[in-house]
Motif scaffolding. Structure first.
Motif, PDB file in Angstrom:
ATOM      1  N   ARG A 123      -2.904  -7.141  -3.332  1.00  0.00           N
ATOM      2  CA  ARG A 123      -3.980  -7.768  -2.717  1.00  0.00           C
ATOM      3  C   ARG A 123      -3.876  -7.564  -0.810  1.00  0.00           C
ATOM      4  O   ARG A 123      -2.795  -7.405  -0.437  1.00  0.00           O
ATOM      5  N   ALA A 124      -5.146  -7.661  -0.509  1.00  0.00           N
ATOM      6  CA  ALA A 124      -5.106  -7.770   1.058  1.00  0.00           C
ATOM      7  C   ALA A 124      -4.811  -8.942   1.540  1.00  0.00           C
ATOM      8  O   ALA A 124      -5.440  -9.874   1.032  1.00  0.00           O
TER       9      ALA A 124
ATOM     10  N   ARG B  48       0.935  -1.270  -0.031  1.00  0.00           N
ATOM     11  CA  ARG B  48      -0.023  -0.028   0.002  1.00  0.00           C
ATOM     12  C   ARG B  48       0.818   1.358  -0.035  1.00  0.00           C
ATOM     13  O   ARG B  48       0.451   2.415  -0.144  1.00  0.00           O
TER      14      ARG B  48
END
Length: 161
Positions: free
Chosen positions: A64-65, A30
Motif C-alpha cells: 500500500r501507499a 515498490r
C-alpha cells in the motif's frame, strides 16, 4: 510450543534471507524483485519464489501507499478509547465501518474495549465522531501531538538476554 498463535494460525518458519526480503520490502514496497535481489545478493527467480511463498503463507498481507493525512486536509489526529458491553460490540464495529475518519480499530483487553485511530478535518468533525461513538459507551479522547516513525516488523528473531 507448536508454532500456533493465540488466534490458532500456524506461524511460518523464516530464515535470514526471508527476513532480509521483508526488511527491504517494508522500507520500500515498490522495489522490483531484481533490485531486491541485488540488495540481498540473491537471484531474481529466487527472490520471486520467496516473495510468492511469503504472500501465499500470509506473512506478506499486501502492499500500500503510505499517505500523509495532513496533505489530505485531515489535520486533527486523535485516539479514541471506547468502553462498551459485549452485546454492543457488533453494532459498534458496524458503526466504525461507516466513519471514513477511523483508519484503525484495535480490540483491547482491560477496561476499554476499543482503541480507534481517527484523522479528522476539523475539531468540529472530531466532536461529531466522538459523539456518535459515545452512544455505545463511555469514551476517552486524546489528541496526537506527534507521530514518530514506525519500525519494520522483525518477527521470529529470538532476543538475546
Amino acid at each position: 510450543m507448536d508454532g500456533r498463535s493465540m488466534t490458532g494460525e500456524t506461524s511460518v518458519s523464516l530464515d535470514a534471507v526471508d527476513h532480509a526480503i521483508l526488511s527491504v520490502l517494508q522500507a520500500d514496497g515498490r522495489l522490483g524483485v531484481t533490485e531486491i535481489g541485488r540488495r540481498i545478493n540473491l537471484s531474481q527467480p529466487a527472490v520471486s519464489a520467496r516473495i510468492k511463498r511469503l504472500e501465499q503463507s500470509g506473512v506478506i498481507t499486501g502492499y500500500r501507499a503510505v499517505v500523509d493525512p495532513t496533505r489530505l486536509g485531515l489535520s486533527i489526529h486523535a485516539v479514541v478509547r471506547l468502553r462498551t458491553t459485549h452485546a454492543r460490540i457488533p453494532a459498534s464495529l458496524d458503526h466504525f465501518a461507516q466513519l471514513p475518519e477511523i483508519v484503525s480499530i484495535y480490540r483491547l483487553t482491560g477496561e476499554d474495549c476499543f482503541l480507534l485511530d481517527v484523522h479528522a478535518a476539523s475539531a468540529e468533525r472530531l466532536e461529531a465522531i466522538v459523539d456518535s461513538v459515545a452512544r455505545f459507551g463511555p469514551v476517552t479522547t486524546s489528541l496526537v501531538l506527534r507521530t514518530y516513525q514506525t519500525k519494520p516488523m522483525e518477527p521470529g528473531r529470538p532476543q538475546r538476554p
